[in-house]
Write a protein that holds these residues in place. Structure first.
Motif, short mmCIF file in Angstrom:
data_model
loop_
_atom_site.label_atom_id
_atom_site.label_comp_id
_atom_site.label_asym_id
_atom_site.label_seq_id
_atom_site.Cartn_x
_atom_site.Cartn_y
_atom_site.Cartn_z
N THR A 5 0.84 -1.20 0.00
CA THR A 5 0.00 0.00 0.00
C THR A 5 0.87 1.25 0.00
OG1 THR A 5 -1.69 -1.21 1.25
CG2 THR A 5 -1.86 1.19 1.22
N GLY A 6 1.93 1.25 0.78
CA GLY A 6 2.85 2.39 0.82
C GLY A 6 3.53 2.63 -0.52
N ILE A 7 3.97 1.57 -1.17
CA ILE A 7 4.60 1.70 -2.49
C ILE A 7 3.59 2.21 -3.51
CG2 ILE A 7 5.64 0.39 -4.38
CD1 ILE A 7 7.04 -1.32 -2.26
N PHE A 8 2.38 1.67 -3.46
CA PHE A 8 1.33 2.13 -4.37
C PHE A 8 1.06 3.63 -4.18
CE2 PHE A 8 -3.19 3.05 -5.07
CZ PHE A 8 -3.26 2.80 -6.43
N LEU A 9 0.96 4.08 -2.95
CA LEU A 9 0.72 5.51 -2.68
C LEU A 9 1.89 6.37 -3.14
CD1 LEU A 9 -1.03 5.43 0.81
CD2 LEU A 9 -2.04 5.99 -1.40
#
Length: 137
Positions: A5-9
């Motif tokens: 999720t952090g990488i996607f954001l």
């Protein structure tokens, strides 16, 4: 799961930042072209006014003035003024109609391809019964 999720954001925010930079850069280029176009328009207008001034503005000559073309010196632009004329008469009045055109092309690496054209029509009239300046009808 939180790493994904952090990488996607992060990727999403980077894409948004790149899009914003692209939009801002395009607006700056368009603004510079608008300013260059305004300057070229004013240079073309100055060329037309120069051409009109060559036509005996104070009517001191008894004869109708001839067309004058040329290239007035206007900084940052190459200006070319052209003139055509046609003669006619109305009774004892001689009338000459002038068509003065001016083309201004911006010079320099910062303004490629910016060009403006202006064309005006001017009339001069001389009355044979007037014996002192100004000779305009």
């Amino acid at each position: 799961m939180s790493i994904i999720t952090g990488i996607f954001l992060l990727v999403l925010m980077a894409a948004l930042a790149a899009a914003m930079v692209s939009v801002i850069s395009t607006s700056h280029v368009n603004l510079a072209a608008d300013i260059g176009g305004s300057r070229a328009y004013q240079a073309a207008r100055a060329g037309v006014e120069w051409g009109m001034y060559q036509l005996d503005p104070n009517a001191h000559a008894a004869a109708l003035p001839d067309c004058v073309g040329g290239s007035p010196a206007i900084p940052g632009h190459t200006v070319t003024v052209t003139c055509q004329s046609w003669d006619t008469t109305e009774g004892v009045k001689q009338i000459r109609i002038y068509r003065i055109g001016s083309v201004a092309v911006a010079t320099g690496a910062k303004a490629p391809g910016i060009e403006r054209r202006i064309e005006v029509t001017v009339e001069k009239c001389r009355d044979a019964t007037i014996s002192a300046a100004p000779y305009d009808c």
